[in-house]
Design an enzyme around this catalytic site. Structure first.
Site, PDB file in Angstrom:
ATOM      1  N   ASN A  37     -58.056  67.971  65.070  1.00  0.00           N
ATOM      2  CA  ASN A  37     -56.832  67.141  65.118  1.00  0.00           C
ATOM      3  C   ASN A  37     -55.577  67.960  64.840  1.00  0.00           C
ATOM      4  OD1 ASN A  37     -58.319  64.923  65.709  1.00  0.00           O
ATOM      5  ND2 ASN A  37     -58.029  63.869  63.751  1.00  0.00           N
ATOM      6  N   PHE A  80     -53.586  60.229  54.113  1.00  0.00           N
ATOM      7  CA  PHE A  80     -54.340  60.176  55.359  1.00  0.00           C
ATOM      8  C   PHE A  80     -53.804  61.190  56.357  1.00  0.00           C
ATOM      9  CE2 PHE A  80     -56.811  56.515  54.307  1.00  0.00           C
ATOM     10  CZ  PHE A  80     -56.037  55.853  53.357  1.00  0.00           C
ATOM     11  N   GLU A  81     -54.658  61.770  57.151  1.00  0.00           N
ATOM     12  CA  GLU A  81     -54.215  62.803  58.107  1.00  0.00           C
ATOM     13  C   GLU A  81     -53.188  62.256  59.082  1.00  0.00           C
ATOM     14  OE1 GLU A  81     -58.351  63.009  59.586  1.00  0.00           O
ATOM     15  OE2 GLU A  81     -57.409  63.190  61.558  1.00  0.00           O
ATOM     16  N   THR A  82     -53.150  60.888  59.226  1.00  0.00           N
ATOM     17  CA  THR A  82     -52.198  60.312  60.180  1.00  0.00           C
ATOM     18  C   THR A  82     -50.769  60.336  59.647  1.00  0.00           C
ATOM     19  OG1 THR A  82     -52.908  58.234  59.180  1.00  0.00           O
ATOM     20  CG2 THR A  82     -53.788  58.763  61.371  1.00  0.00           C
TER      21      THR A  82
END
Lengths: 256, 254, 256, 254
Positions: free
Chosen positions: C38, D50-52
């Protein structure tokens, strides 16, 4: 200050030809210096913030920024904070048909301490910058220690209502200092404009070492506190530069 | 014929050069006045953006630097330096950018010096340095350069190459690894220079009313082709009142 | 779809073990694929947006992501959009004392077309994303053509009151399409939650080619317009997932 | 002794491992429940991110994925992937991060496979891929891995190395170019494994009440040291009601 890495030393109209003491120090051989471009320094801080070793950049190929290095080898070796190489020109491994060959790599910067001034912060340390963020967020996140002075402390609940307007998470901040007019004599978007009167005063006093000394004693070394400094500037001047909320600056401010 | 200062005609010549679809990379000072003037003259839809992150600023008042809060009003986005420079190097937006900046020295190929006069390590005169001009000039579709017409400024070789022009002659930029886009014009207080399509050498393109080509050459340390020079259109009444009443009423820059 | 570059193919609880059709295509050898992480894909889009040739990254050294390449040499050479190398492992030219040696470079991506869904846009094209921006801004700015669907069109004057909340300048946008509930059955922060009923329906119909075909005919190929699609979903379901303004999602939504 | 499911004890064992000063990188699913539980048990000041891009989310409701809008409520900042991964690789914050993720296969050194079973180019089973776990495991201070205790999952060599554990043995990470930080524990439905400080080999550290060390070994394709195993504390009443009434009332994940 012993050495600086610089990409632009000046305050435009209030220091025609370049930063007054900055010029004096370099022309007088009083300081080591290394020249980069604004985009290079931006990317160097971004690399530091993201824990990346360097950033690629294409601009400045063919210029003296690549060829002429300000810091000599010995100084680079002696100071661990200074990268051993100013930059590196490499081949682009993804060049498809042999055209897009050279790329310049600039090393990351991780400052020991970063100082930024922001509009708002909460007691826990979350920081909200309004208007342009310049490279403040990159410089803040790249630092080992981060001190944020701000115009206002707001409630945690309030600042967390619209977290997409906050730039720096609290655990990256080591200290919050409430300093209204903390950016004076420069501007703070949404709070106050720059102070042409004081910038012109500095412009007159800075060139000569004696009057520069007077300026320092009067406004920097000689003041007991920030409030004491603001008293010297005076209520009248501070209200003159108060920003119009909608515009973020003082409309019609006399700026000659 | 209306009275005008040389700064005023310089600004208006630059403004006339800006086209409607241009994205204008605005440096500090006189280039801002030119970009604002262009919106009212030849390029109402041109987009003014600043390296500090203000994109398509409305500029109700003339900013005094790229960091002036006046660049932040009514923009499409208020971002930061990384975003602005991204627009310059982005393969789709970069070629639409017109860079406008000034310099202390210029050579025959439009390479600029904004760093120092004399030896880099111990200069007689030190200037602010590259700023964002070098990054802009590397990638913009074309650039407009403002210079004072003085012998010591138009030199064979600049003391420090801060901002790339055409790099020495044809194919110079490609060889250096830069896109083959560069300066299109140099505007001074006596006239306008452009760059020959083939040799990329500077030549005299315009002289202001009342100034002879040789007078411009006398203020240059380099020999340039004067044969193509014609007279520049003087400023009109509307153009001058636009500058004086609307854009820079306090005479801060012009 | 002939080939994909992927870093995560799945919708968590609604596709346990991975994206249903994504798994089927790969396990059935129906599609070429290339695996990244990602963060790598994020940096690849960021490089594309900033016009940089590549980005450095330190993670994934020592893994098969570096060693095993999905696309073969011939395919890479034949397709100009695919970089000739998946990645390049290089020495860090700024490594000081020989420790910080290897760095992975990942190539930039400049998509031909990027599609994003945002909360708001104005008629001119300025885009405002609320809540998380994920990698939408990077993917948008890296693209040759950008199409932005949005929940609402707002007046230019309004969207320009707080430009520090806008992410994409109008001149980078080629088309704005007003599509309320355009992200359904996934969520749009501040407007509506994801639709567990419909996601479960998809989860049941997708695994078998026949029922998957039925799903497509019913909700994708068979609908005349987006409004027609929303009629099929039904007013009741749409109001069930309407977000609470303060939370940005639907509190207490039944999600089994 | 309260009744509990294996998922519940797995979550609570992970929650007890999280410390107050930890910055918790939360993957999708069971790791979210563990991170939320930790805030109420051992680490009220721990920070969930969170990676988001949701940093220090309040999580009034359990999100079903890292992209769930529930991760966006009451955060310190709502940013994007670039910012979150920046926190992982940042030299000052990275070492404070605890990564929590699951995997399909694991080897003796904690290297994980979340990509495929069988041949990479034509796998019997294809999984979502690395996601953000690989990036997190490369840089986090330490990581907690959730696994189902099955023979086919604990293997000598994973079919695809998606996420780096200790890379083969002592000095493996340094040689690969990664910081010498790696997984600290593996939590399964039968017990808990840790990694030997010197050999970095997995060994049995805990077994859940009623489970013998050999039973765990029988569900593994690799031989591990069982000599240090002791019984894990069972969940308490409060811990279980915290999970069931407050964190996951709809039983979405546990």
């Amino acid at each position: 200050v012993d050495a600086i890495e610089v990409s632009y030393g000046g305050t435009a109209r209030f220091s025609p030809g370049g930063g007054i003491r900055f010029k004096k120090a370099i022309e007088g051989g009083k300081i080591r210096f290394e020249d980069y471009t604004n985009f290079q320094m931006t990317l160097r801080f971004l690399a530091g913030a993201m824990g990346l070793p360097f950033m690629p950049i294409r601009s400045l190929l063919g210029t003296d920024v690549v060829k002429k290095w300000g810091f000599d080898e010995a100084f680079r070796k002696s100071n661990p904070r200074i990268p051993e190489k100013k930059m590196a020109v490499v081949e682009n491994p993804f060049a498809r048909d042999g055209t897009d060959e050279k790329v310049v790599l600039v090393p990351a910067i991780n400052p020991d301490v970063t100082l930024i001034h922001a509009q708002q912060a909460d007691r826990q340390g979350t920081v909200r910058i309004k208007g342009l963020t310049y490279t403040d967020a990159e410089q803040a996140k790249a630092a080992k220690y981060l001190i944020v002075s701000c115009e206002e402390v707001v409630e945690t609940e309030t600042i967390r209502e619209n977290p997409d307007q906050n730039q720096i998470p609290f655990f990256m901040v080591d200290a919050i200092v409430v300093v209204p007019y903390g950016a004076h004599p420069t501007a703070c978007y949404g709070y106050y404009d720059y102070d042409p009167y004081h910038l012109n005063l500095y412009r007159e006093m800075a060139p000569d070492d004696r009057t520069f000394r007077q300026y320092l004693d009067e406004y920097v070394l000689g003041v007991k506190s920030h409030d004491n400094y603001l008293e010297k500037i005076g209520k009248h001047r501070l209200s003159e530069i108060k920003a119009d909320l909608k515009l973020g600056y003082r409309a019609g401010l006399g700026r000659r | 014929m209306p009275e005008y200062s040389f700064r005023e005609i310089m600004v208006l010549v630059a403004a006339r050069e800006i086209r409607d679809e241009d994205i204008v990379f605005c440096g500090t000072g006189i280039s801002m006045v030119a970009a604002m003037a262009a919106k009212h003259i030849s390029a109402p839809h041109s987009i003014i953006f600043f390296e500090t992150g203000g994109i398509d600023s409305q500029l109700l008042e003339l900013p005094l630097s790229v960091g002036d809060p006046r660049v932040m009003f009514g923009t499409s986005i208020n971002a930061g330096l990384a975003d602005s420079f991204g627009i310059l190097q982005n393969p789709f937006t970069g070629p639409r950018v017109v860079g406008i900046f000034g310099a202390a020295q210029i050579d025959r190929h439009g390479n600029l010096n904004t760093t120092c006069i004399g030896d880099y390590w111990r200069p007689q005169v030190r200037f602010p340095g590259c700023g964002g001009a070098c990054d802009a000039a590397s990638y913009a579709g074309r650039s407009i350069i403002f210079m004072k017409q003085e012998k010591r400024k138009f030199v064979e070789k600049v003391d420090y190459l801060s901002t790339p022009g055409w790099i020495p002659g044809p194919g110079g930029r490609k060889e250096a690894g830069l896109p083959e886009r560069g300066p299109s014009m140099v505007i001074t207080d006596m006239g306008v220079m452009r760059f020959d399509d083939d040799s990329k050498h500077m030549y005299l393109s315009r002289t202001y009313p009342g100034i002879l080509p040789q007078q411009v050459q006398d203020e240059m340390d380099i020999e340039i082709d004067l044969s193509r020079a014609v007279e520049e259109k003087p400023p009109t009444e509307e153009e001058l009142s636009l500058l004086r009443e609307r854009i820079d009423p306090q005479g801060l820059i012009i």
